[in-house]
Write a protein that holds these residues in place. Structure first.
Motif, PDB file in Angstrom:
ATOM      1  N   THR A   1      -3.461   5.004  -1.677  1.00 47.03           N
ATOM      2  CA  THR A   1      -4.495   5.721  -0.996  1.00 47.03           C
ATOM      3  C   THR A   1      -3.818   6.835  -0.039  1.00 47.03           C
ATOM      4  O   THR A   1      -2.817   7.234  -0.292  1.00 47.03           O
ATOM      5  CB  THR A   1      -5.142   4.582  -0.170  1.00 47.03           C
ATOM      6  N   SER A   2      -4.699   7.274   0.638  1.00 53.87           N
ATOM      7  CA  SER A   2      -4.348   8.514   1.704  1.00 53.87           C
ATOM      8  C   SER A   2      -4.788   8.176   2.827  1.00 53.87           C
ATOM      9  O   SER A   2      -5.676   7.476   3.015  1.00 53.87           O
ATOM     10  CB  SER A   2      -4.549   9.974   1.017  1.00 53.87           C
ATOM     11  N   TRP A   3      -4.109   8.832   4.034  1.00 54.63           N
ATOM     12  CA  TRP A   3      -4.405   8.674   5.124  1.00 54.63           C
ATOM     13  C   TRP A   3      -4.501  10.080   5.967  1.00 54.63           C
ATOM     14  O   TRP A   3      -3.193  10.639   5.960  1.00 54.63           O
ATOM     15  CB  TRP A   3      -3.553   7.683   5.718  1.00 54.63           C
TER      16      TRP A   3
ATOM     17  N   LEU B   1      -1.691  -0.960  -4.162  1.00 58.04           N
ATOM     18  CA  LEU B   1      -2.574  -0.080  -3.810  1.00 58.04           C
ATOM     19  C   LEU B   1      -2.313   1.612  -3.537  1.00 58.04           C
ATOM     20  O   LEU B   1      -1.180   1.334  -2.810  1.00 58.04           O
ATOM     21  CB  LEU B   1      -3.441  -0.621  -2.595  1.00 58.04           C
TER      22      LEU B   1
ATOM     23  N   HIS C   1       0.886  -1.230   0.030  1.00 57.78           N
ATOM     24  CA  HIS C   1      -0.023   0.003  -0.068  1.00 57.78           C
ATOM     25  C   HIS C   1       0.933   1.369  -0.077  1.00 57.78           C
ATOM     26  O   HIS C   1       1.805   1.454   1.057  1.00 57.78           O
ATOM     27  CB  HIS C   1      -0.980   0.212   1.315  1.00 57.78           C
TER      28      HIS C   1
ATOM     29  N   VAL D   1      -1.962  11.448  -5.078  1.00 60.80           N
ATOM     30  CA  VAL D   1      -2.678   9.878  -5.084  1.00 60.80           C
ATOM     31  C   VAL D   1      -2.803   9.503  -6.768  1.00 60.80           C
ATOM     32  O   VAL D   1      -2.378   8.473  -7.096  1.00 60.80           O
ATOM     33  CB  VAL D   1      -3.843   9.798  -4.487  1.00 60.80           C
TER      34      VAL D   1
ATOM     35  N   TYR E   1      -3.511   3.034  10.590  1.00 63.62           N
ATOM     36  CA  TYR E   1      -3.641   2.559   9.083  1.00 63.62           C
ATOM     37  C   TYR E   1      -3.042   1.191   8.883  1.00 63.62           C
ATOM     38  O   TYR E   1      -3.851   0.178   8.571  1.00 63.62           O
ATOM     39  CB  TYR E   1      -3.113   3.462   7.914  1.00 63.62           C
TER      40      TYR E   1
ATOM     41  N   VAL F   1       0.950   5.187   0.735  1.00 67.86           N
ATOM     42  CA  VAL F   1      -0.111   6.038   1.384  1.00 67.86           C
ATOM     43  C   VAL F   1       0.480   7.530   1.363  1.00 67.86           C
ATOM     44  O   VAL F   1       1.611   7.601   2.127  1.00 67.86           O
ATOM     45  CB  VAL F   1      -0.451   5.110   2.991  1.00 67.86           C
TER      46      VAL F   1
ATOM     47  N   GLN G   1      -0.518   6.856  -8.876  1.00 69.73           N
ATOM     48  CA  GLN G   1      -1.377   5.606  -9.814  1.00 69.73           C
ATOM     49  C   GLN G   1      -0.635   5.775 -10.920  1.00 69.73           C
ATOM     50  O   GLN G   1      -0.682   4.754 -11.655  1.00 69.73           O
ATOM     51  CB  GLN G   1      -2.810   5.778  -9.759  1.00 69.73           C
TER      52      GLN G   1
END
Ligand code: PNS
Length: 162
Positions: free
Chosen positions: A71-73, A69, A33, A52, A81, A35, A56
């Motif tokens: 994503t952001s947090w 994957l 992941h 993001v 996370y 992030v 990608q």
């Protein structure tokens, strides 16, 4: 059980150095992941959603595994996370002793907080001088960032914006 790792960072923007670390990490873990995390110590150039989507697009352009994957947090600790998704490790790229000094306390605190280990990977020395802040500076002054980022990021940084 699949071994999940998280590559966190500001990625403002993602560079070829980041992608090198992401590719190496993808070869070591079953699931990866990437992030995007807001770093309150830094003034951001790109909105998080843009970071993001550039990661990608860069992963696609660089031919890295489509299973990564992105994503952001933004809620709470990064290790929250990791706990939520069952990640066993954080992965960080180390370019120099300065990175070691910056990353070591965070690695120890993250392990204390949640038992999440940090794995340090050495990027290709060709990328040792590359940083998001230098890329931002070169782009802001009208220089060519193509040697340091994917075509997607170069197009974005060199396109006129408000
Ligand atoms: O690319 P950066 O700016 O060096 O990334 C730093 C980042 C975002 C990974 C770091 O600031 C971080 O881990 N932030 C999460 C906040 C957190 O959980 N802090 C407490 C334990 S260190």
């Amino acid at each position: 059980m699949s071994r999940i790792a998280v590559v966190p960072g500001s990625f403002d923007p993602v560079t070829l150095g980041h992608l090198d670390v992401i590719e190496r990490a993808a070869g070591l873990f079953d699931e990866l992941h990437v992030v995007v995390v807001h770093n309150p110590g830094k003034t951001a150039l790109l909105p998080i959603a843009q970071r993001v989507s550039l990661i990608q697009e860069s992963i696609r352009e660089a031919g890295l595994p489509a299973s990564i994957l992105v994503t952001s947090w933004s809620v709470g600790l990064l290790v929250d996370y990791c706990t939520d998704v069952g990640a066993i490790a954080l992965v960080k790229g180390i370019r120099s002793q300065i990175d070691v000094a910056y990353e070591t306390p965070m690695a120890i605190v993250n392990r204390d907080l949640a038992g999440v280990e940090t794995v340090f990977l050495l990027p290709d020395p060709a990328h040792a001088h590359v940083s998001s802040s230098l890329v931002r500076q070169v782009a802001a002054l009208g220089g060519d960032v193509a040697p340091y980022v994917t075509p997607a990021v170069a197009r974005y940084l060199q396109s006129p914006r408000d």
